[in-house]
Design a protein around this motif. Sequence first.
Motif, PDB file in Angstrom:
ATOM      1  N   ALA A   1      44.186  41.716  43.881  1.00  0.00           N
ATOM      2  CA  ALA A   1      44.962  41.824  45.123  1.00  0.00           C
ATOM      3  C   ALA A   1      45.059  43.280  45.563  1.00  0.00           C
ATOM      4  N   PHE A   2      44.981  43.523  46.879  1.00  0.00           N
ATOM      5  CA  PHE A   2      45.072  44.897  47.407  1.00  0.00           C
ATOM      6  C   PHE A   2      46.480  45.420  47.118  1.00  0.00           C
ATOM      7  N   PRO A   3      46.596  46.587  46.465  1.00  0.00           N
ATOM      8  CA  PRO A   3      47.930  47.074  46.065  1.00  0.00           C
ATOM      9  C   PRO A   3      48.828  47.398  47.260  1.00  0.00           C
ATOM     10  N   GLN A   4      50.064  46.927  47.183  1.00  0.00           N
ATOM     11  CA  GLN A   4      51.123  47.254  48.153  1.00  0.00           C
ATOM     12  C   GLN A   4      50.816  46.821  49.590  1.00  0.00           C
ATOM     13  N   ARG A   5      49.862  45.899  49.782  1.00  0.00           N
ATOM     14  CA  ARG A   5      49.488  45.503  51.149  1.00  0.00           C
ATOM     15  C   ARG A   5      50.694  44.981  51.934  1.00  0.00           C
ATOM     16  N   ASN A   6      51.498  44.124  51.284  1.00  0.00           N
ATOM     17  CA  ASN A   6      52.616  43.483  51.989  1.00  0.00           C
ATOM     18  C   ASN A   6      53.692  44.500  52.378  1.00  0.00           C
TER      19      ASN A   6
END
Length: 540
Positions: free
Chosen positions: A381-386
């Motif tokens: 998962a792309f880190p800190q995307r949210n």
Amino acid sequence: MHDNALHETILLVLGLLFAMLLLVMLSQKLRISYPIFLVLAGLGLSFVPGLPLIVINPDLIFLIFLPPLLYQAAWDTSWKDFWRWKRPIALLAFGLVFFTSTIVAYVSSSMIPGFTLALGFLLGGIISPPDAVAATSVLKGIKVPRRVTSILEGESLINDASSLIVFRFALAAVVSGTFSWHQATTTFLLVSGMGLAIGLVVGYGFYLIHTYLPTTPSINTVLTFLAPYVMYLLAEEFHFSGVLAVVSGGLLLSYHSHRIFDADTRLQTASVWTSVGFALNGLVFILIGLELPVAVQSLGNYSLRQAITYGLVISAIVIVIRMVWMFPAAFVPRWLFRSIRTQEASPGWQGPVIIGWAGMRGVVSLASALSVPLLLSNGQAFPQRNLILFITFVVILVTLVFQGLTLPAIIRLTGVADLEERMPTDEQEAGIRLRLRHVALAHLARHYEEDIRSNEMISALQHRMQAEAQRTGNLLEALDYDESKRRALQRYHQVLLDVLQVQREELMVLRREDVFEEEMLRHQEAQLDLDEAKISHMPH
């Protein structure tokens, strides 16, 4: 099943468009700038139970919305003003974007646990460019010096490109885990330069089509919609700046529009683009508000309170950075170079304050945040995307609503309207018209003296132009604040409008008589519309 999904999507878009129109009408009634009102309304609608969660495909925002909106902005920009204020525009569009991205990168990486410097630059690239439409919409109807609006329009044309380039490099650094300043600088120059070149080449291609092929107003109008997409897609296909391609091509065609378009094309194209641009902008701003539930639901490890705190702190930093940047950018070049002091009037403190406070974020920031991929190349998962998406949303909301609602009051407090150095708009319009009438009369007298004597219609043309020149001269006199002349001018406009109304009613009678063709009647009606528009744009 697929058909049902398509029908639902079309109904949703139509519903949003209709809701947007109603909300814009309500915002006009309440005298609130429509981008601010639409974001707040979208925010309110997002809490309505039963409303489907709207997840936007970022590629669609970039592809559908960005090219035409940038092209319209480039088309409406005065090349002369753009070139005149190129230094402050460049300092904002490049210098401030890179400065903002750097400060945001270091602050966010030190404040937020697990936030790396590369992620900080990614966030900085997303939230650094102000939105053109928001600023111009808020400034509409408020008297500010032309210098201020020219710099804001010019900045908004280029800062999208510079911020997206920062975003692209930071994204590559997050995905690969490495970053090289030397490589980034070289790539930046290549991406920017080739984007500009592609825009100019494609723009020149469309210039040749408009000039040498047998086009009609309708064909020309459709071609103006094709142009930004061709420029954008071609540049992006080779991984260059599609934004700069659209801007450079749009400025080129705008500069030559008086050569390539006739009067009918200009009238038709302007009205179509005004409507389409308004619809696209309205939809984007209402979608910003509707995205809140998506951002909140995706927070994951962070509590809502933590995320809001981060968002508010970074919003405050973004606002402060812009205000701090304005004064050195405005005055240091003046202190360093005598030529600037002699050629340009001092901006005073009012101009930098207004431009500084007009840094509202919008569509490009939202689209950039949404375009951050869900997964890295290794499948993680792309880190800190949210969190990045949520902070972006808070920054857009705070800058758009807080700064947007307070900007008119700040403009009034600066008293900048009283410092307007230009000739009043009414006087400029009348002066231009008078100059054109005199040139036309001199040309008739010099080249058509025999025709004026022998041809009644040409003689009548000369008399009509003489009467119009006299009328415009009287108008210029009336603008010298002679109250009796102003009353006479108002009465003149009332009588003219009344005469036009009688002519419209007669056209309705002619329609019922069914003697003349409908096409001819519509042509005459359009002429009356032009006459009425001419009067309505005159001072009353």
